[in-house]
Design a protein around this motif. Structure first.
Motif, PDB file in Angstrom:
ATOM      1  N   ASP A   1      29.617  31.871  41.821  1.00 56.65           N
ATOM      2  CA  ASP A   1      28.718  31.342  40.793  1.00 56.65           C
ATOM      3  C   ASP A   1      27.408  32.132  40.736  1.00 56.65           C
ATOM      4  O   ASP A   1      26.934  32.511  39.655  1.00 56.65           O
ATOM      5  CB  ASP A   1      28.426  29.859  41.064  1.00 56.65           C
TER       6      ASP A   1
ATOM      7  N   ALA B   1      28.008  35.652  39.381  1.00 57.50           N
ATOM      8  CA  ALA B   1      28.196  35.675  37.924  1.00 57.50           C
ATOM      9  C   ALA B   1      26.850  35.691  37.201  1.00 57.50           C
ATOM     10  O   ALA B   1      26.653  36.425  36.223  1.00 57.50           O
ATOM     11  CB  ALA B   1      29.019  34.463  37.478  1.00 57.50           C
TER      12      ALA B   1
ATOM     13  N   LYS C   1      25.302  38.858  34.918  1.00 61.07           N
ATOM     14  CA  LYS C   1      24.891  38.646  33.533  1.00 61.07           C
ATOM     15  C   LYS C   1      23.480  39.202  33.302  1.00 61.07           C
ATOM     16  O   LYS C   1      23.204  39.857  32.279  1.00 61.07           O
ATOM     17  CB  LYS C   1      24.936  37.152  33.217  1.00 61.07           C
TER      18      LYS C   1
ATOM     19  N   ARG D   1      31.744  40.789  36.090  1.00 61.88           N
ATOM     20  CA  ARG D   1      31.477  39.387  35.769  1.00 61.88           C
ATOM     21  C   ARG D   1      32.722  38.724  35.173  1.00 61.88           C
ATOM     22  O   ARG D   1      33.039  37.566  35.487  1.00 61.88           O
ATOM     23  CB  ARG D   1      30.306  39.251  34.789  1.00 61.88           C
TER      24      ARG D   1
ATOM     25  N   ASN E   1      34.993  38.041  37.979  1.00 57.61           N
ATOM     26  CA  ASN E   1      34.443  36.958  38.771  1.00 57.61           C
ATOM     27  C   ASN E   1      34.736  35.597  38.135  1.00 57.61           C
ATOM     28  O   ASN E   1      35.081  34.631  38.827  1.00 57.61           O
ATOM     29  CB  ASN E   1      32.931  37.176  38.911  1.00 57.61           C
ATOM     30  N   LEU E   2      34.618  35.513  36.817  1.00 61.21           N
ATOM     31  CA  LEU E   2      34.907  34.263  36.113  1.00 61.21           C
ATOM     32  C   LEU E   2      36.381  33.891  36.226  1.00 61.21           C
ATOM     33  O   LEU E   2      36.738  32.708  36.298  1.00 61.21           O
ATOM     34  CB  LEU E   2      34.493  34.380  34.644  1.00 61.21           C
TER      35      LEU E   2
ATOM     36  N   TYR F   1      35.116  32.798  30.562  1.00 57.41           N
ATOM     37  CA  TYR F   1      35.710  34.144  30.586  1.00 57.41           C
ATOM     38  C   TYR F   1      35.977  34.646  29.171  1.00 57.41           C
ATOM     39  O   TYR F   1      35.682  35.803  28.840  1.00 57.41           O
ATOM     40  CB  TYR F   1      37.005  34.126  31.394  1.00 57.41           C
TER      41      TYR F   1
ATOM     42  N   TRP G   1      32.832  35.741  27.529  1.00 58.81           N
ATOM     43  CA  TRP G   1      32.343  37.004  28.089  1.00 58.81           C
ATOM     44  C   TRP G   1      33.241  38.166  27.667  1.00 58.81           C
ATOM     45  O   TRP G   1      32.762  39.285  27.434  1.00 58.81           O
ATOM     46  CB  TRP G   1      32.254  36.898  29.607  1.00 58.81           C
TER      47      TRP G   1
END
Length: 666
Positions: A22, A25, A29, A51, A54-55, A64, A67
């Motif tokens: 978390d 992420a 960003k 990222r 990671n999501l 996700y 992004w």
């Protein structure tokens, strides 16, 4: 060239938040926004990719997708082939997590066709985000996982072997550990659990050395599942207990690790196996509790394949509760899903469950129908394998035709090889038919064995209160008595309190409020008894409103405390039945075993339970909501005890002559 400050900031974020997805992420960003402002495309794309990945690890699929839209916009602006590759690799990762194996194979194969492995570097370029040979290995590994999910184990092993060679050549130890774990799961799927556990242990060792928390947790979850499988196939009780306890220990250790919250998919796997383990134990309360946690862990994840597997656990629970129709609906829905998605190995397992469930329901006609579907599906799978073999043979001959340009000779070769292939296939088909016949017999035996185990469990349970019944008590009491005698041989003070309980004024309650209310009292009464004794003690409903307990104690004082604790559990708070408050009490009688201090042979436990019953009536006659414990203070011979049991000597006479002493609640 990348900006040194941004590059340093990116590396710092990766190091500091490695085990906190978390926080990572959020940092990525922020770094992406700064890189765009600085027009640093290298750092921007790294932040975009990491990222998004990671999501996916965090199973945040909605975020996700948002992004990914940003990433695709970045690609459209800069039109970089490498960016396109990494976007597609992310999508393969998503398909893997969502168990969409058919789409994964299709898109993975298409991606591989665009790149020549020989042209790729085995070292990552430092100046830009480049396609590395290990990226290709990642794609190969993903396709292997999808093929494994669809039951194509030979193809999966071949993919994993190819990926492993690339990872080993590149020195990527974490990925080597991942592939070892994947090879382990294939071996487990085909029943070679020893090899599976061997590969998995290698994977765990590497994950620990490389400090890969994700890999370690995933492999520990797999190791627990292999122990459960070993338990299920073990024939002796000690081995079953060993593997069962190993699995439970692993699962609880990982579940209680705070770092697990960062890996929701693995957390779901841990909860899945805990649910299965306790349901298989017959511990429906604990199993249902973990199932509820499991459902919460997969909310809004969009993983239909995983959801079907969880639903099948719910069906197992429903079967144990006797809700056959709903359980069968769930199994049938899962079967349709697996067939539609060509997950034939899972469909075969679900068909076995349907055969077993309909046999339990005594719907033999439907059970035979499912058995026929099972055999038909086995034949379909075999035919598909046969078609694959023929296609390979055809391709071999076409290659010879192109190579030698001798059409006639190639045709002859092809014809000969196909004849041989067909002959071999028909031989294999004959073998498979024989195996199928054996399999049908085995399935029937397996169903009967499962039913036998189930009926045995059911025969030990009181249907209303879910505690033991008379048969359960008869089956287990001798073992407890023998343990006490062995302890006495070691000069131990261990005793067994034989206790009988009766609900006060239960008939009057039934007459006034009805049998449904009476049943609810019995259920709550049994639950309170169960919560007041140890897990190793015996509890059974003896009949009507009577219950018996065999509890381990060490001396007379502990025996009194033990009985008093049970009485307090019953009368400490009112019973709420149909929204009304009722004061329910009970009377208790008890004796202790061993009864004699020096006798080589103790009296039968049934005789002592009769004496405890006399103590119960004394408790009732002296006011109810009380307990009475009879201690032997003067009986030295069996005949003297039997005279009291047969009422040749009254209890009052035995008390006056101090053959027995009554210890009673205050």
């Amino acid at each position: 060239m990348p900006n040194a400050d941004l590059s340093s900031e990116l590396n710092t974020a990766l190091e500091e938040h490695e085990n906190s997805p978390d926080q990572l992420a959020q940092s990525l960003k922020f770094i992406y926004a700064k890189a765009i402002l600085d027009n640093n495309l290298y750092i921007a794309e790294q932040a975009l990719y990491l990222r998004a990945l990671n999501l996916l690890y965090a199973q945040q699929f909605d975020e996700y997708q948002n992004w990914l839209a940003v990433y695709k916009s970045f690609y459209r602006q800069h039109n970089n082939a490498k960016t396109k590759f990494y976007i597609e690799k992310l999508e393969l990762t998503r398909l893997f997590y969502q168990l969409d194996s058919l789409s994964l194979i299709q898109r993975g194969e298409a991606l591989l066709q665009e790149y020549n492995v020989q042209d790729l570097s085995e070292k990552t370029d430092q100046g830009e985000l480049s396609i590395h040979i290990t990226d290709i290995a990642d794609v190969i590994n993903f396709i292997g996982l999808a093929e494994q999910d669809l039951g194509s184990y030979d193809s999966a092993i071949e993919r994993f072997t190819n990926a492993l060679e690339i990872y080993e050549r590149s020195g990527d130890k974490e990925k080597v550990a991942v592939v070892y774990g994947n090879i382990a799961t294939v071996n487990a799927a085909i029943g070679d659990l020893d090899t599976a556990m061997e590969y998995n242990e290698k994977s765990i060792e590497i994950s620990l050395v490389e400090e890969s928390i994700y890999g370690y947790f995933q492999n520990m979850a797999n190791q627990a599942s292999y122990n459960i499988s070993k338990k299920n196939i073990s024939s002796d009780g000690e081995s079953k207990k060993f593997y069962r306890n190993q699995a439970e220990s692993i699962l609880l250790d990982v579940k209680n690790d705070d770092r697990l919250e960062q890996y929701p998919r693995i957390k779901s796997d841990i909860l899945y196996w805990l649910t299965y383990l306790y349901l298989d134990d017959g511990n429906l309360t604990l199993g249902e509790s973990y199932l509820s946690d499991l459902y919460k862990s997969i909310e809004n994840r969009g993983e239909q394949g995983y959801l079907k597997q969880v639903k099948e656990l719910e069906a197992y629970l429903l079967l144990e509760k006797g809700n056959f129709n709903k359980a069968l609906d769930i199994y049938q829905d899962a079967l349709s899903f697996y067939l539609d998605n060509k997950k034939y190995d899972k469909a075969l397992v679900t068909l076995q469950d349907l055969i077993w469930a309909t046999e339990r329901q005594q719907d033999h006609e439907k059970s035979i129908d499912y058995l026929k579907q099972y055999v038909d599906l086995m034949g379909q799978v075999f035919n598909e394998k046969r078609a694959q073999v023929l296609a390979v043979e055809q391709e071999k001959n076409n290659a010879k035709l192109r190579e030698h340009k001798i059409a006639l000779l190639a045709e002859q070769n092809r014809s000969a090889e196909l004849k041989i292939a067909n002959r071999n296939l028909w031989l294999k088909m004959s073998s498979v038919i024989a195996v199928l016949i054996i399999l049908i017999i085995w399935l029937r035996l397996r169903v009967k064995h499962k039913l036998s185990e189930q009926y045995q469990k059911m025969s030990y349970k009181d249907a209303l209160t879910n505690v033991g019944n008379r048969l359960f008590f008869h089956e287990h009491i001798e073992r407890e008595l023998a343990k006490v005698l062995r302890a006495r041989d070691r000069q131990s003070d261990q005793r067994l309190a034989l206790i009988i309980l009766d609900i006060d004024h239960f008939k009057a309650f039934n007459d006034q409020y009805g049998h449904d209310a009476g049943d609810r009292v019995l259920i709550e009464f049994a639950a309170r008894l169960n919560s007041s004794i140890r897990e190793t003690d015996l509890l059974a409903r003896w009949g009507g409103e009577e219950f018996v307990i065999a509890g381990n104690v060490s001396n007379q004082q502990e025996t009194s405390n033990y009985i008093n604790r049970i009485l307090t559990a019953i009368n400490s708070k009112p019973f709420y039945i149909a929204g009304k408050k009722h004061s329910i009490s009970c009377s208790i009688g008890a004796v202790a075993y061993p009864f004699f201090t020096e006798a080589e042979k103790e009296p039968k436990w049934t005789s002592l339970l009769t004496l405890a019953d006399f103590a119960l009536y004394r408790a009732k006659n002296t006011g109810r909501n009380r307990w009475c414990l009879f201690e032997n203070t003067g009986i030295k011979q069996h005949d003297s005890l039997q005279a009291i049991i047969d009422q040749k000597v009254s209890v009052e006479q035995a008390l006056l002559s101090k053959q027995i002493t009554a210890i009673e609640s205050e």
